[in-house]
Design an enzyme around this catalytic site. Structure first.
Site, PDB file in Angstrom:
ATOM      1  N   LYS A   1      -1.648  56.161  97.288  1.00 21.98           N
ATOM      2  CA  LYS A   1      -0.619  57.138  97.656  1.00 21.98           C
ATOM      3  C   LYS A   1       0.694  56.734  96.996  1.00 21.98           C
ATOM      4  O   LYS A   1       1.218  55.647  97.257  1.00 21.98           O
ATOM      5  CB  LYS A   1      -0.457  57.179  99.179  1.00 21.98           C
ATOM      6  CG  LYS A   1       0.760  57.990  99.658  1.00 21.98           C
ATOM      7  CD  LYS A   1       1.024  57.765 101.139  1.00 21.98           C
ATOM      8  CE  LYS A   1       2.377  58.323 101.552  1.00 21.98           C
ATOM      9  NZ  LYS A   1       2.712  58.032 102.959  1.00 21.98           N
TER      10      LYS A   1
ATOM     11  N   ASP B   1      10.259  59.576 100.560  1.00 19.87           N
ATOM     12  CA  ASP B   1       9.798  60.511 101.581  1.00 19.87           C
ATOM     13  C   ASP B   1      10.939  60.879 102.509  1.00 19.87           C
ATOM     14  O   ASP B   1      11.299  60.125 103.411  1.00 19.87           O
ATOM     15  CB  ASP B   1       8.646  59.898 102.381  1.00 19.87           C
ATOM     16  CG  ASP B   1       8.079  60.874 103.400  1.00 19.87           C
ATOM     17  OD1 ASP B   1       8.367  62.076 103.297  1.00 19.87           O
ATOM     18  OD2 ASP B   1       7.334  60.422 104.292  1.00 19.87           O
TER      19      ASP B   1
ATOM     20  N   LYS C   1      13.060  63.449 108.280  1.00 19.30           N
ATOM     21  CA  LYS C   1      13.085  62.217 109.062  1.00 19.30           C
ATOM     22  C   LYS C   1      14.499  61.936 109.568  1.00 19.30           C
ATOM     23  O   LYS C   1      15.489  62.353 108.951  1.00 19.30           O
ATOM     24  CB  LYS C   1      12.658  61.029 108.190  1.00 19.30           C
ATOM     25  CG  LYS C   1      11.209  61.002 107.768  1.00 19.30           C
ATOM     26  CD  LYS C   1      10.952  59.787 106.879  1.00 19.30           C
ATOM     27  CE  LYS C   1       9.516  59.745 106.392  1.00 19.30           C
ATOM     28  NZ  LYS C   1       8.579  59.413 107.480  1.00 19.30           N
TER      29      LYS C   1
ATOM     30  N   GLU D   1       2.585  64.120 104.616  1.00 23.15           N
ATOM     31  CA  GLU D   1       2.311  64.543 103.245  1.00 23.15           C
ATOM     32  C   GLU D   1       1.416  63.566 102.481  1.00 23.15           C
ATOM     33  O   GLU D   1       0.732  63.965 101.526  1.00 23.15           O
ATOM     34  CB  GLU D   1       3.630  64.734 102.484  1.00 23.15           C
ATOM     35  CG  GLU D   1       4.234  63.481 101.870  1.00 23.15           C
ATOM     36  CD  GLU D   1       4.600  62.401 102.881  1.00 23.15           C
ATOM     37  OE1 GLU D   1       4.484  61.209 102.541  1.00 23.15           O
ATOM     38  OE2 GLU D   1       4.994  62.741 104.009  1.00 23.15           O
TER      39      GLU D   1
ATOM     40  N   ARG E   1      -1.347  62.088 103.261  1.00 15.38           N
ATOM     41  CA  ARG E   1      -2.772  62.429 103.357  1.00 15.38           C
ATOM     42  C   ARG E   1      -3.110  63.634 102.484  1.00 15.38           C
ATOM     43  O   ARG E   1      -4.249  63.786 102.055  1.00 15.38           O
ATOM     44  CB  ARG E   1      -3.133  62.676 104.822  1.00 15.38           C
ATOM     45  CG  ARG E   1      -2.464  63.872 105.441  1.00 15.38           C
ATOM     46  CD  ARG E   1      -2.432  63.832 106.955  1.00 15.38           C
ATOM     47  NE  ARG E   1      -1.556  62.773 107.447  1.00 15.38           N
ATOM     48  CZ  ARG E   1      -1.373  62.497 108.737  1.00 15.38           C
ATOM     49  NH1 ARG E   1      -2.017  63.207 109.656  1.00 15.38           N
ATOM     50  NH2 ARG E   1      -0.576  61.531 109.102  1.00 15.38           N
TER      51      ARG E   1
END
Length: 462
Positions: free
Chosen positions: A229, A234, A241, A313, A315
């Site tokens: 990954k 992120d 977040k 995201e 996964r």
């Protein structure tokens, strides 16, 4: 730092001696020392406790030696000599009355300091350890270098470690080992890798997403797929977040860093496998075209996914990469991902959560992890929880809610790997929140050496 210069065969050259002592042998050792050494030992409050060190005077001016506390003098652990390597001045050192073993790796990593952005370096100089085990040096150096690669990639700020930088690193490794590297990037992902495209499209202009593949080895050998990954930053997307959760999200490409480092280890060790490394790289950003909660996206496999949470995201990008690994007939798939905070809540920062659909593979990996002091902890693929991923309008949702987050994430990823292909999923933190000898705060390889040991046991070089 030239890590290949930190461990050298002992050919009798002059060196400062390092003696290791454990708590059980401390009193006997101290009683045998001259008065001057006993006085200095007590002044330094050295008791033989693991991690403690003391400097002892020699018989002549300028002469001195080192004594270090360890858990067991007969079996040095990975980090037994890390503090020694961190603390001593530049020079050559010789271990006496003990074999270095895997402590060679800790010695080298005791020199690690990420200083790419420092005006003045914190750590300078080499502390060279002379060892009587020359046959083990090369493997120790490979593993130390792989760990350093993970740390460096994870520590680098996201502005300089976007999807393009991961591609550059893959091409560097590929060139070094004559591997083939192929990349699909930008808008070209929309038809072939739609989930990767959906996650990365909000950052398309500056940090275009991509699927990076590396192929190496003989087609006659078992095909091993290593998937990482690579979310280079992120934000959480539209399900943004909080500040505290976003601060270290440069590390969200830690799975990709592990995959790159493991690929280099496999190739450097000449393991008899047909290696297929896949890195799904994207930045999960926010823009007018960002994927939205409630959107439905068809994956490469054809499975439709309802986006329940844009912060789930990782996964998604794994799903498309795993589908490609399956299409290319992998006989073993191992993925690394900084996937869930739930795994950290359950197991803390040091223990990667390991999931597998094959008990024998899981057992072998646990044994390998124990053998190299790189622990992982098996978690259940608890099938009844799959209903948490149910969607009213699509084949599956991407998030299972607040319960068993690491398990439901793994169950989502499992949807893209057929049961007949052995598969391991490592939900790793790739980060140390606090410093220990040889392990500074920041990026960290967790599970890397365990998987490499498993692969070397499973596919030994003949």
């Amino acid at each position: 730092m030239r890590y290949d210069e930190l461990i050298l065969p002992d050919t009798g050259q002059p060196a400062i001696t390092v003696q290791v002592i454990d708590k059980n042998g401390f009193d006997t050792w101290l009683a045998a020392q001259p008065d001057s050494s006993q006085t200095v030992t007590k002044a330094q409050k050295f008791t033989g406790a693991p991690g403690d060190i003391a400097i002892l005077p020699g018989g002549k001016a300028g002469q001195w030696s080192v004594v270090a506390g360890v858990v067991d003098t007969a079996n040095l652990g990975l980090w037994s000599l890390a503090k020694v390597a961190e603390s001593l001045p530049e020079g050559q050192y010789r271990l006496i009355d003990a074999d270095a073993g895997e402590a060679m790796i800790g010695w080298m990593l005791g020199h690690y300091c990420y200083q790419e952005y420092l005006s003045e370096p914190k750590m300078t100089g080499h502390r060279v350890l002379l060892v009587k085990e020359p046959g083990r040096i090369a493997n120790a150096m490979l593993q130390a270098a792989a760990t350093v690669l993970v740390r460096d990639l994870v520590n680098r700020p996201a502005a300089d470690m976007g999807p393009n930088a991961l591609e550059v690193e893959a091409r560097r490794i590929g060139k070094a080992y004559k591997a083939e590297v192929a990349v699909v990037s930008g808008e070209a992902l929309e038809t072939g890798y739609p989930l990767i495209h959906a996650v990365g499209k909000a950052a398309m202009r500056e940090h275009a997403p991509r699927l990076i593949e590396l192929h190496w080895g003989d087609d006659r050998h078992p095909r091993v797929a290593i998937v990482g990954k690579g979310i280079t930053f992120d934000s959480g997307g539209l399900d943004i977040k909080p500040v505290s959760g976003m601060r270290i999200m440069k590390k969200d490409m830690g799975g990709a860093a592990h995959a790159l480092a493991l690929a280099e280890l496999i190739m450097a060790a000449h393991l008899p496998v047909r290696l297929h490394m896949l890195v799904a790289a994207a930045e999960n950003s926010i823009a007018g075209n960002a994927m939205r909660p409630g959107d439905v996206i068809k994956s490469r496999k054809g499975t439709t996914v309802e986006i329940d949470n844009t912060d789930a995201e990782g996964r998604l990008v794994l799903a498309d990469a795993l589908t490609k690994a399956v299409e290319d007939k992998a006989t073993l798939i191992i993925d690394f991902a900084t996937l869930t905070g739930a795994a950290r809540t359950a197991l803390g920062p040091d223990l990667p959560a390991m999931f597998s659909n094959h008990d024998d593979v899981a057992s072998g990996l646990l044994s390998a992890a124990n053998a190299v002091s790189d622990p992982v902890w098996r978690m259940p693929l608890w099938a009844p929880y799959a209903e948490m991923l149910d969607s009213d309008i699509a084949d599956t949702a991407n998030s299972g809610g607040s319960f068993a987050g690491a398990v439901t994430a793994a169950l989502f990823v499992q949807k893209f790997v057929p049961d007949e292909i052995p598969w391991v999923h490592l939900d790793t933190y790739a980060w140390r929140p606090t410093s220990k000898p040889g392990r500074p705060k920041g990026g960290e390889a967790l599970g890397l050496r365990a998987v490499f040991r498993y692969l070397t046991d499973t596919y030994p070089v003949r």
